[in-house]
Design a protein around this motif. Structure first.
Motif, PDB file in Angstrom:
ATOM      1  N   VAL A  75      -4.305   7.138  26.552  1.00 37.74           N
ATOM      2  CA  VAL A  75      -4.442   8.557  26.925  1.00 37.74           C
ATOM      3  C   VAL A  75      -5.102   9.386  25.825  1.00 37.74           C
ATOM      4  CG1 VAL A  75      -2.414   8.490  28.435  1.00 37.74           C
ATOM      5  CG2 VAL A  75      -2.136   9.245  26.068  1.00 37.74           C
ATOM      6  N   LEU A  76      -5.754  10.446  26.263  1.00 37.36           N
ATOM      7  CA  LEU A  76      -6.344  11.398  25.323  1.00 37.36           C
ATOM      8  C   LEU A  76      -5.219  12.090  24.544  1.00 37.36           C
ATOM      9  CD1 LEU A  76      -9.368  12.651  25.097  1.00 37.36           C
ATOM     10  CD2 LEU A  76      -8.337  14.652  26.169  1.00 37.36           C
ATOM     11  N   ILE A  77      -5.442  12.336  23.269  1.00 35.17           N
ATOM     12  CA  ILE A  77      -4.448  13.081  22.487  1.00 35.17           C
ATOM     13  C   ILE A  77      -4.551  14.558  22.908  1.00 35.17           C
ATOM     14  CG2 ILE A  77      -3.793  13.798  20.157  1.00 35.17           C
ATOM     15  CD1 ILE A  77      -5.207  11.149  19.191  1.00 35.17           C
ATOM     16  N   PRO A  78      -3.441  15.164  23.347  1.00 35.59           N
ATOM     17  CA  PRO A  78      -3.519  16.568  23.770  1.00 35.59           C
ATOM     18  C   PRO A  78      -4.080  17.458  22.653  1.00 35.59           C
ATOM     19  CG  PRO A  78      -1.394  15.636  24.385  1.00 35.59           C
ATOM     20  CD  PRO A  78      -2.083  14.615  23.503  1.00 35.59           C
ATOM     21  N   ARG A  79      -4.955  18.382  23.018  1.00 33.67           N
ATOM     22  CA  ARG A  79      -5.606  19.280  22.063  1.00 33.67           C
ATOM     23  C   ARG A  79      -5.023  20.683  22.160  1.00 33.67           C
ATOM     24  NH1 ARG A  79      -7.909  14.614  21.708  1.00 33.67           N
ATOM     25  NH2 ARG A  79     -10.045  14.423  20.970  1.00 33.67           N
ATOM     26  N   ASP A 125      -6.743  23.303  22.081  1.00 33.55           N
ATOM     27  CA  ASP A 125      -7.638  24.054  22.989  1.00 33.55           C
ATOM     28  C   ASP A 125      -7.100  24.044  24.417  1.00 33.55           C
ATOM     29  OD1 ASP A 125      -9.450  24.444  20.973  1.00 33.55           O
ATOM     30  OD2 ASP A 125     -10.690  22.711  21.492  1.00 33.55           O
ATOM     31  N   THR A 126      -6.489  22.930  24.792  1.00 28.60           N
ATOM     32  CA  THR A 126      -6.006  22.785  26.174  1.00 28.60           C
ATOM     33  C   THR A 126      -4.794  23.664  26.440  1.00 28.60           C
ATOM     34  OG1 THR A 126      -6.917  20.556  26.147  1.00 28.60           O
ATOM     35  CG2 THR A 126      -5.335  21.001  27.880  1.00 28.60           C
ATOM     36  N   GLU A 127      -4.180  24.188  25.356  1.00 20.07           N
ATOM     37  CA  GLU A 127      -3.059  25.115  25.564  1.00 20.07           C
ATOM     38  C   GLU A 127      -3.549  26.401  26.250  1.00 20.07           C
ATOM     39  OE1 GLU A 127      -0.094  23.503  22.067  1.00 20.07           O
ATOM     40  OE2 GLU A 127      -1.201  25.340  21.675  1.00 20.07           O
ATOM     41  N   LEU A 176      -5.120  17.534  37.874  1.00 19.09           N
ATOM     42  CA  LEU A 176      -5.991  16.363  38.069  1.00 19.09           C
ATOM     43  C   LEU A 176      -6.365  15.778  36.714  1.00 19.09           C
ATOM     44  CD1 LEU A 176      -8.566  17.798  40.656  1.00 19.09           C
ATOM     45  CD2 LEU A 176      -6.825  16.068  41.128  1.00 19.09           C
ATOM     46  N   CYS A 177      -6.476  14.477  36.613  1.00 17.25           N
ATOM     47  CA  CYS A 177      -6.767  13.779  35.337  1.00 17.25           C
ATOM     48  C   CYS A 177      -5.653  14.122  34.349  1.00 17.25           C
ATOM     49  CB  CYS A 177      -8.101  14.197  34.721  1.00 17.25           C
ATOM     50  SG  CYS A 177      -9.503  14.103  35.813  1.00 17.25           S
ATOM     51  N   THR A 178      -4.445  13.831  34.724  1.00 16.10           N
ATOM     52  CA  THR A 178      -3.300  14.332  33.941  1.00 16.10           C
ATOM     53  C   THR A 178      -3.161  13.692  32.556  1.00 16.10           C
ATOM     54  OG1 THR A 178      -0.981  14.987  34.151  1.00 16.10           O
ATOM     55  CG2 THR A 178      -1.505  12.742  34.845  1.00 16.10           C
ATOM     56  N   GLY A 179      -3.681  12.477  32.357  1.00 15.26           N
ATOM     57  CA  GLY A 179      -3.606  11.831  31.042  1.00 15.26           C
ATOM     58  C   GLY A 179      -2.155  11.673  30.596  1.00 15.26           C
ATOM     59  N   SER A 180      -1.829  12.184  29.408  1.00 15.73           N
ATOM     60  CA  SER A 180      -0.461  12.106  28.891  1.00 15.73           C
ATOM     61  C   SER A 180       0.516  12.932  29.733  1.00 15.73           C
ATOM     62  CB  SER A 180      -0.427  12.643  27.460  1.00 15.73           C
ATOM     63  OG  SER A 180      -0.823  14.010  27.479  1.00 15.73           O
ATOM     64  N   GLY A 181      -0.027  13.739  30.644  1.00 21.08           N
ATOM     65  CA  GLY A 181       0.820  14.600  31.469  1.00 21.08           C
ATOM     66  C   GLY A 181       1.134  15.914  30.779  1.00 21.08           C
ATOM     67  N   CYS A 182       0.438  16.180  29.673  1.00 21.38           N
ATOM     68  CA  CYS A 182       0.832  17.336  28.846  1.00 21.38           C
ATOM     69  C   CYS A 182       0.824  18.660  29.615  1.00 21.38           C
ATOM     70  CB  CYS A 182      -0.012  17.418  27.575  1.00 21.38           C
ATOM     71  SG  CYS A 182      -1.770  17.565  27.859  1.00 21.38           S
ATOM     72  N   ILE A 183      -0.191  18.876  30.452  1.00 20.42           N
ATOM     73  CA  ILE A 183      -0.270  20.174  31.153  1.00 20.42           C
ATOM     74  C   ILE A 183       0.855  20.254  32.192  1.00 20.42           C
ATOM     75  CG2 ILE A 183      -1.699  21.653  32.615  1.00 20.42           C
ATOM     76  CD1 ILE A 183      -4.174  20.164  31.383  1.00 20.42           C
ATOM     77  N   ALA A 184       0.919  19.215  33.032  1.00 20.62           N
ATOM     78  CA  ALA A 184       1.908  19.220  34.117  1.00 20.62           C
ATOM     79  C   ALA A 184       3.339  19.323  33.563  1.00 20.62           C
ATOM     80  CB  ALA A 184       1.751  17.950  34.944  1.00 20.62           C
ATOM     81  N   ASN A 199      -8.332  19.197  33.193  1.00 24.33           N
ATOM     82  CA  ASN A 199      -9.127  19.063  31.975  1.00 24.33           C
ATOM     83  C   ASN A 199      -9.848  17.719  32.120  1.00 24.33           C
ATOM     84  OD1 ASN A 199     -10.196  18.930  29.404  1.00 24.33           O
ATOM     85  ND2 ASN A 199      -8.267  18.276  28.446  1.00 24.33           N
ATOM     86  N   PRO A 200     -10.949  17.718  32.893  1.00 23.55           N
ATOM     87  CA  PRO A 200     -11.586  16.423  33.175  1.00 23.55           C
ATOM     88  C   PRO A 200     -12.450  15.974  32.005  1.00 23.55           C
ATOM     89  CG  PRO A 200     -12.857  18.183  34.182  1.00 23.55           C
ATOM     90  CD  PRO A 200     -11.697  18.838  33.474  1.00 23.55           C
ATOM     91  N   PRO A 201     -12.920  14.729  32.014  1.00 23.93           N
ATOM     92  CA  PRO A 201     -13.850  14.292  30.968  1.00 23.93           C
ATOM     93  C   PRO A 201     -15.117  15.140  31.076  1.00 23.93           C
ATOM     94  CG  PRO A 201     -13.080  12.439  32.310  1.00 23.93           C
ATOM     95  CD  PRO A 201     -12.638  13.675  32.996  1.00 23.93           C
ATOM     96  N   TYR A 202     -15.610  15.680  29.956  1.00 22.60           N
ATOM     97  CA  TYR A 202     -16.803  16.542  30.073  1.00 22.60           C
ATOM     98  C   TYR A 202     -17.825  16.360  28.951  1.00 22.60           C
ATOM     99  CZ  TYR A 202     -13.855  19.775  27.242  1.00 22.60           C
ATOM    100  OH  TYR A 202     -13.038  20.359  26.300  1.00 22.60           O
ATOM    101  N   MET A 260     -12.811   6.677  29.149  1.00 22.53           N
ATOM    102  CA  MET A 260     -12.606   7.210  30.495  1.00 22.53           C
ATOM    103  C   MET A 260     -12.164   8.689  30.474  1.00 22.53           C
ATOM    104  SD  MET A 260      -9.678   5.633  32.866  1.00 22.53           S
ATOM    105  CE  MET A 260      -8.843   6.719  33.975  1.00 22.53           C
ATOM    106  N   ALA A 261     -11.511   9.089  29.387  1.00 23.83           N
ATOM    107  CA  ALA A 261     -11.025  10.464  29.295  1.00 23.83           C
ATOM    108  C   ALA A 261     -12.074  11.404  28.696  1.00 23.83           C
ATOM    109  CB  ALA A 261      -9.767  10.507  28.433  1.00 23.83           C
ATOM    110  N   LEU A 262     -13.169  10.824  28.195  1.00 23.63           N
ATOM    111  CA  LEU A 262     -14.168  11.630  27.489  1.00 23.63           C
ATOM    112  C   LEU A 262     -15.474  11.768  28.272  1.00 23.63           C
ATOM    113  CD1 LEU A 262     -13.876   9.878  23.979  1.00 23.63           C
ATOM    114  CD2 LEU A 262     -12.870  12.083  24.596  1.00 23.63           C
TER     115      LEU A 262
HETATM  116  N1  GLN Z   1      -4.901  16.357  30.975  1.00 29.96           N
HETATM  117  C1  GLN Z   1      -4.891  15.624  29.751  1.00 29.96           C
HETATM  118  C2  GLN Z   1      -5.127  16.554  28.580  1.00 29.96           C
HETATM  119  O1  GLN Z   1      -5.508  17.673  28.766  1.00 29.96           O
HETATM  120  C3  GLN Z   1      -5.919  14.493  29.762  1.00 29.96           C
HETATM  121  C4  GLN Z   1      -7.326  14.963  29.938  1.00 29.96           C
HETATM  122  C5  GLN Z   1      -8.311  13.818  30.027  1.00 29.96           C
HETATM  123  O2  GLN Z   1      -7.924  12.648  29.953  1.00 29.96           O
HETATM  124  N2  GLN Z   1      -9.560  14.153  30.173  1.00 29.96           N
HETATM  125  O3  GLN Z   1      -4.942  16.220  27.447  1.00 29.96           O
END
Ligand code: GLN
Length: 282
Positions: free
Chosen positions: A90-94, A96-98, A117-125, A182-185, A205-207
């Motif tokens: 999983v992506l390390i939560p940033r 910025d995403t706060e 969507l694209c919950t990753g670690s689930g940090c947002i949810a 927070n999709p891969p962008y 996949m997360a990036l």
């Molecule tokens: N939603 C997760 C996060 O914000 C994962 C995002 C992702 O994998 N692109 O950290």
């Protein structure tokens, strides 16, 4: 060696490896592996430490010096004041995403239903459900391994979340008041230029957002409108400098009331929009 000398050895190795946070990282690994807080360290710094501990510590420090993010070594990262388990799936939560998580908390109506969507670690949810127990929170990801991490974090924080394995909205039949992602962008070609810690350790996949970084935005903007309640909104994290392009894409796909929120560094960070009602009601 004394505890002080061991810590110093860690700092020196990380400094040589040009870790800009060498002091902090050396201390984080030290306190983790020797199970010591600052006060205990102060009392014991001149004592001789067991060789065993210094070997365990230096093994971790070497991994950090090779580029492994300290969060993957410790297995945790804080997000919205909560601890999240992270591994290389999983992506390390940033931080910025706060901005996205805070905006979600603001825009979610009482008792409302949201999807991450694209919950990753689930940090947002997980953070939203923790802070707003009234919400009905859904979260999805393409990968079952990723969902295992997200579920673990939800259990740890006693957040009752409905997890679904799905390629974006494909296997999710519901409608929501808020869809966030927070999709891969990152543009595929840019990934090679990222810092080693990100490029070689965080999941591609997360990036990877495709050739122009916009592949996921296109798909989400095309499909999310029909999955929102009439007053529902879409919230997307965007990369610095993607504000205009993603806003234009949103407008082309029938979204209106488009707003961009900046992060603390002044970069475009969150796009918020609602679907034109005639499209949403079909
Ligand atoms: N939603 C997760 C996060 O914000 C994962 C995002 C992702 O994998 N692109 O950290």
């Amino acid at each position: 060696m004394t505890y002080r000398e061991i810590l110093q050895q860690g700092e020196d190795l990380l400094q040589k490896a040009e870790d800009p946070d060498c002091k902090t990282d050396a201390w984080l690994l030290f306190s983790y592996c020797l199970r010591m807080d600052r006060a205990q360290y102060m009392c014991m710094m001149q004592d001789i430490a067991p060789d065993f501990l210094s070997f365990v510590y230096m093994a971790l420090v070497r991994k950090k010096a090779g580029g492994c993010p300290v969060q993957y070594l410790l297995g945790t990262q804080s997000f919205m004041g909560l601890d999240f388990f992270v591994n290389e799936d999983v992506l390390i939560p940033r931080s910025d995403t706060e901005v996205l998580a805070e905006q979600t908390l603001r825009q979610l109506p009482r008792g409302g239903r949201m999807l991450d969507l694209c919950t990753g670690s689930g940090c947002i949810a997980v953070a939203v459900k923790h802070l707003r127990p009234d919400a009905q929170v859904w979260a999805s990801d393409l990968s079952e391994d990723v969902l295992t991490v997200a579920r673990l974090n939800a259990d740890y924080h006693q957040a009752d979340i409905c997890f679904v394995q799905s390629d974006l909205l494909e296997d999710i039949p519901e409608r929501f008041d808020l869809i966030v992602s927070n999709p891969p962008y990152i543009e595929t070609a840019e990934i090679e230029d990222l810092a080693v810690q990100v490029r070689d350790y965080e999941p591609r996949m997360a990036l990877d957002g495709g050739a122009d970084g916009l592949a996921y935005y296109r798909r989400i903007l095309r499909t999310a409108g029909s999955r929102l309640h009439p007053k529902g909104r879409l919230l997307l994290e965007i990369g610095c400098g993607q504000g205009q392009t993603v806003s234009a894409l949103a407008a082309e796909n029938g979204w209106t009331d488009i707003e961009i929120q900046k992060d603390l560094a002044g970069c475009d960070r969150v796009l918020s929009a609602k679907m034109r009602s005639e499209i949403c009601n079909v």
